[in-house]
Design a protein around this motif. Structure first.
Motif, PDB file in Angstrom:
ATOM      1  N   UNK A 125       1.684 -30.366 -20.204  1.00 49.93           N
ATOM      2  CA  UNK A 125       0.739 -30.786 -19.177  1.00 49.93           C
ATOM      3  C   UNK A 125      -0.360 -29.757 -18.929  1.00 49.93           C
ATOM      4  N   UNK A 126      -0.314 -28.628 -19.644  1.00 46.97           N
ATOM      5  CA  UNK A 126      -1.314 -27.563 -19.478  1.00 46.97           C
ATOM      6  C   UNK A 126      -1.309 -26.964 -18.078  1.00 46.97           C
ATOM      7  N   UNK A 127      -0.170 -26.945 -17.424  1.00 45.94           N
ATOM      8  CA  UNK A 127      -0.065 -26.320 -16.107  1.00 45.94           C
ATOM      9  C   UNK A 127       0.275 -24.839 -16.263  1.00 45.94           C
ATOM     10  N   UNK A 128       0.130 -24.089 -15.173  1.00 51.30           N
ATOM     11  CA  UNK A 128       0.441 -22.653 -15.146  1.00 51.30           C
ATOM     12  C   UNK A 128      -0.258 -21.923 -16.292  1.00 51.30           C
ATOM     13  N   UNK A 129      -1.551 -22.182 -16.420  1.00 47.61           N
ATOM     14  CA  UNK A 129      -2.313 -21.614 -17.532  1.00 47.61           C
ATOM     15  C   UNK A 129      -3.218 -20.465 -17.111  1.00 47.61           C
ATOM     16  N   UNK A 130      -2.985 -19.923 -15.931  1.00 45.83           N
ATOM     17  CA  UNK A 130      -3.762 -18.756 -15.484  1.00 45.83           C
ATOM     18  C   UNK A 130      -2.825 -17.803 -14.762  1.00 45.83           C
ATOM     19  N   UNK A 131      -3.011 -16.522 -15.004  1.00 49.31           N
ATOM     20  CA  UNK A 131      -2.174 -15.503 -14.367  1.00 49.31           C
ATOM     21  C   UNK A 131      -3.045 -14.340 -13.945  1.00 49.31           C
ATOM     22  N   UNK A 132      -2.796 -13.847 -12.750  1.00 46.77           N
ATOM     23  CA  UNK A 132      -3.513 -12.679 -12.258  1.00 46.77           C
ATOM     24  C   UNK A 132      -2.570 -11.750 -11.525  1.00 46.77           C
ATOM     25  N   UNK A 133      -2.858 -10.483 -11.572  1.00 41.36           N
ATOM     26  CA  UNK A 133      -2.048  -9.515 -10.838  1.00 41.36           C
ATOM     27  C   UNK A 133      -2.928  -8.353 -10.390  1.00 41.36           C
ATOM     28  N   UNK A 134      -2.498  -7.726  -9.319  1.00 40.36           N
ATOM     29  CA  UNK A 134      -3.229  -6.597  -8.786  1.00 40.36           C
ATOM     30  C   UNK A 134      -2.387  -5.877  -7.754  1.00 40.36           C
ATOM     31  N   UNK A 135      -2.995  -4.961  -7.052  1.00 37.45           N
ATOM     32  CA  UNK A 135      -2.291  -4.130  -6.084  1.00 37.45           C
ATOM     33  C   UNK A 135      -2.870  -4.348  -4.690  1.00 37.45           C
ATOM     34  N   UNK A 136      -2.000  -4.702  -3.750  1.00 34.94           N
ATOM     35  CA  UNK A 136      -2.383  -4.775  -2.343  1.00 34.94           C
ATOM     36  C   UNK A 136      -2.163  -3.409  -1.704  1.00 34.94           C
ATOM     37  N   UNK A 137      -3.130  -2.998  -0.919  1.00 34.82           N
ATOM     38  CA  UNK A 137      -3.040  -1.679  -0.288  1.00 34.82           C
ATOM     39  C   UNK A 137      -3.071  -1.825   1.222  1.00 34.82           C
ATOM     40  N   UNK A 138      -2.135  -1.181   1.884  1.00 31.96           N
ATOM     41  CA  UNK A 138      -2.101  -1.191   3.354  1.00 31.96           C
ATOM     42  C   UNK A 138      -2.005   0.243   3.858  1.00 31.96           C
ATOM     43  N   UNK A 139      -2.695   0.511   4.943  1.00 33.53           N
ATOM     44  CA  UNK A 139      -2.693   1.832   5.566  1.00 33.53           C
ATOM     45  C   UNK A 139      -2.454   1.654   7.057  1.00 33.53           C
ATOM     46  N   UNK A 140      -1.469   2.363   7.572  1.00 33.88           N
ATOM     47  CA  UNK A 140      -1.145   2.342   8.999  1.00 33.88           C
ATOM     48  C   UNK A 140      -1.140   3.771   9.525  1.00 33.88           C
ATOM     49  N   UNK A 141      -1.783   3.951  10.656  1.00 33.67           N
ATOM     50  CA  UNK A 141      -1.774   5.255  11.317  1.00 33.67           C
ATOM     51  C   UNK A 141      -1.306   5.083  12.753  1.00 33.67           C
ATOM     52  N   UNK A 142      -0.608   6.077  13.241  1.00 32.52           N
ATOM     53  CA  UNK A 142      -0.153   6.062  14.632  1.00 32.52           C
ATOM     54  C   UNK A 142      -0.441   7.421  15.241  1.00 32.52           C
ATOM     55  N   UNK A 143      -1.222   7.419  16.324  1.00 31.98           N
ATOM     56  CA  UNK A 143      -1.586   8.653  17.000  1.00 31.98           C
ATOM     57  C   UNK A 143      -1.304   8.520  18.489  1.00 31.98           C
ATOM     58  N   UNK A 144      -0.704   9.540  19.051  1.00 35.60           N
ATOM     59  CA  UNK A 144      -0.389   9.529  20.482  1.00 35.60           C
ATOM     60  C   UNK A 144      -0.631  10.914  21.064  1.00 35.60           C
ATOM     61  N   UNK A 145      -1.089  10.913  22.304  1.00 34.17           N
ATOM     62  CA  UNK A 145      -1.222  12.157  23.054  1.00 34.17           C
ATOM     63  C   UNK A 145      -0.708  11.906  24.462  1.00 34.17           C
TER      64      UNK A 145
END
Length: 453
Positions: A125-145
Motif C-alpha cells: 500500500x506504500x504506507x510508512x514510506x517516510x522516516x525522520x529523527x532528531x533530538x529534542x532539547x529541554x532546559x530547566x533552571x531553578x533559582x531561589x533567594x
C-alpha cells in the motif's frame, strides 16, 4: 525504527548541576540563602509517516493498491450518470490518473509541503514510506533567594523569591518545509515565579500576630516551528485577516499522515494568584483565642485556538463510485484533495480571554480550658468564592427561566442564551452560605485516659 530506516541511533543525554549558599549578612540580624539548579536534557524524537508517492503527487494513482494488492480505482465526482437502477454513479478517471487540468492550485501548493518518501515502504500500500529523527532539547533552571531579618527579639521579616524558566525545543524533521511540521510539540517557553513575604510580631508574652503576602505567576507559550502566511497557498485574504495566529493550515487526506499545525497546538497562557493572609493569637487565662483572614485573587489569561488558520480533511469517499458507499478498492483521500473537494473543515476564531476569580475566608476560635480536665474548642469559619468573570464581559450562559421567543402550545419553551453585562458579570451564582461552626470537647478521665469529641 532507526535501524530499519538505515539511520544511526539517536542519543539521549541528561545533565544536572546546582548549588546552594547561605549565611549571615548582619550578625544575629540578617541571613540569606540562595539556590541554583540546572537541568538539561536531549532526547530522541522519531517519526514514521505515510506521504504521497512520486506518482501520486502527479495525480497518477495507477499503482496505488489496497492491502489485497488491488488497484484503488478513483472516480471523478464531476462526471456522473444515472445507472439502470436510477442511482447516480461516478465514472472512473481514465487510466486512474487525474488530468492536470483538474488539479486544484491550492492543493498543489499544499502538496509541495508534504516531504518526499525517503524509505522503502514495508507494504504494497506504500504506507510508512517516510522516516525522520532528531533530538529534542529541554532546559530547566531553578533559582531561589531567601532573606530573614530580625528587627528585634519581637519582630521578624522574611521573604523568598523563586524563578524557574524552562524551554523545550523539538527538532525540525521537515527541514525547509518546517512551517508544515505537524507534530504537536512546538517550541515551548515558560517560567514559574513565586514570591512570599511574612512579618511576625510578638506584641507581648501573650499576643502574637502576623501578616503574609504571596504571588505565584506562570506564563507559558507554545508556538509552531514557523509562522506562515496562508495566502501563500492561494487561500483568500479574508481568512488571513480573520486568523488569530499566522500558522500553517491543516491538510489531512484520508490514508495519509496530515501536515500543518495540529489543532490546539498554539497556546498563550499566563496564570497566577495573589494571596493575602493574616492571623492573631491571644492567650487570656484559660482562653487561647485565634482569629484570621485570607484572600486570594486568581487570574488566567488564556488563548488556545483550535485551527486559527483553518483545517481541511479529505475523505476517500469523494472519489468512490457511489456517493453514499465506498468499496474497499475504491477512492483515495489524496485524490479528493488534488481535485479540491474537502469533506470537512475548521476555522476557529478564538480570541484570548482574561478570566478572574477570588476567594475570601475568615475564622475565629477559642480553645477554652474550663477546668484542669475539660477543654472546649469553640470556633466559627466563614468563606466564599467570588464567581469567575471575564474582564471584557464576553461570557455567556444558559438562562433556564427566561422565556424563549419560540412558543409552542402545550410545551415549556423556557431557556435562552444570555451574555453577561455590567449588571451580571459572571454566569455562575455565588455560594454565600458557607457558615461553618466548630465545637470540640476534650476531657481527661485520668492521666492515661482522655475522651475527645
Amino acid at each position: 525504527f532507526s535501524n530499519r530506516a538505515g539511520r544511526t541511533l539517536p542519543y539521549s543525554r541528561r545533565d544536572q548541576a546546582g548549588g546552594v549558599l547561605g549565611g549571615p549578612v548582619l550578625k544575629n540580624k540578617t541571613f540569606f540563602f540562595v539556590l541554583y539548579e540546572y537541568t538539561g536534557a536531549k532526547t530522541p524524537l522519531t517519526s514514521t509517516r505515510t506521504v504521497p508517492t512520486l506518482l501520486q503527487r502527479q495525480g497518477d494513482f495507477s499503482q496505488t493498491k489496497n492491502a489485497s494488492g488491488q488497484v484503488m480505482t478513483i472516480y471523478n465526482p464531476f462526471d456522473t450518470f444515472v445507472n439502470a437502477q436510477g442511482n447516480i454513479e461516478r465514472r472512473p478517471f481514465p487510466g486512474n490518473v487525474i488530468p492536470s487540468s483538474m488539479l486544484d492550485p491550492i492543493a498543489l501548493k499544499a502538496l509541495a509541503y508534504f516531504p518526499l518518501p525517503n524509505v522503502p515502504s514495508t507494504s504494497v500500500t506504500d504506507t510508512n514510506n517516510w522516516f525522520g529523527q532528531g533530538i529534542s532539547e529541554s532546559i530547566n533552571r531553578q533559582m531561589s533567594v531567601k532573606m530573614d531579618h530580625n528587627f528585634s527579639d519581637r519582630s521578624r521579616l522574611n521573604g523568598r523569591y523563586s524563578y524557574g524558566p524552562y524551554t523545550s525545543t523539538p527538532p525540525n524533521l521537515f527541514g525547509e518545509l518546517g512551517a508544515a511540521f505537524p507534530l504537536n510539540n512546538g517550541p515551548i517557553t515558560g517560567s514559574v515565579h513565586s514570591f512570599v513575604t511574612e512579618f511576625t510580631r510578638t506584641q507581648n508574652p501573650t499576643t502574637l500576630w502576623s501578616v503574609r503576602y504571596g504571588l505565584t505567576y506562570a506564563p507559558f507559550i507554545r508556538d509552531p516551528l514557523e509562522n506562515f502566511d496562508l495566502t501563500q497557498l492561494g487561500l483568500p485574504q479574508y481568512m488571513k485577516e480573520q486568523a488569530d495566529f499566522a500558522v500553517f493550515p491543516r491538510f489531512a487526506p484520508d490514508g495519509y499522515s496530515p501536515i500543518g499545525t495540529e489543532g490546539w497546538l498554539k497556546m498563550d497562557r499566563q496564570e497566577g494568584v495573589h494571596h493575602f493572609s493574616g492571623s492573631f493569637n491571644k492567650m487570656m487565662g484559660g482562653h487561647n483565642l485565634k482569629a484570621g483572614a485570607e484572600a486570594r485573587s486568581n487570574f488566567l489569561d488564556y488563548a488556545q485556538p483550535g485551527y486559527p488558520s483553518g483545517g481541511f480533511t479529505f475523505g476517500r469517499g469523494i472519489t468512490c463510485r457511489d456517493r453514499f458507499s465506498c468499496a474497499g478498492n475504491e477512492g483515495n483521500g489524496l485524490a479528493s484533495m488534488l481535485i479540491g473537494w474537502p469533506t470537512g473543515g475548521d476555522f476557529h476564531i478564538d480570541p484570548k480571554v482574561y478570566t478572574r476569580s477570588a476567594y475570601w475566608g475568615f475564622y475565629v476560635q477559642d480553645d477554652w480550658r474550663v477546668v484542669q480536665k475539660l477543654t472546649l474548642n469553640l470556633g466559627l469559619r466563614y468563606d466564599f468564592d467570588v464567581p469567575r468573570w471575564e474582564t471584557q464581559d464576553r461570557m455567556s450562559y444558559w438562562d433556564l427561566e427566561a422565556q424563549s421567543p419560540i412558543q409552542v402550545p402545550g410545551y415549556d419553551t423556557r431557556g435562552v442564551i444570555r451574555f453577561v453585562d455590567s449588571g451580571r458579570r459572571s454566569p455562575f451564582d455565588a455560594d454565600m452560605n458557607n457558615i461553618q461552626p466548630r465545637l470540640g470537647v476534650a476531657y481527661a478521665v485520668d492521666p492515661k485516659t482522655s475522651i475527645r469529641a
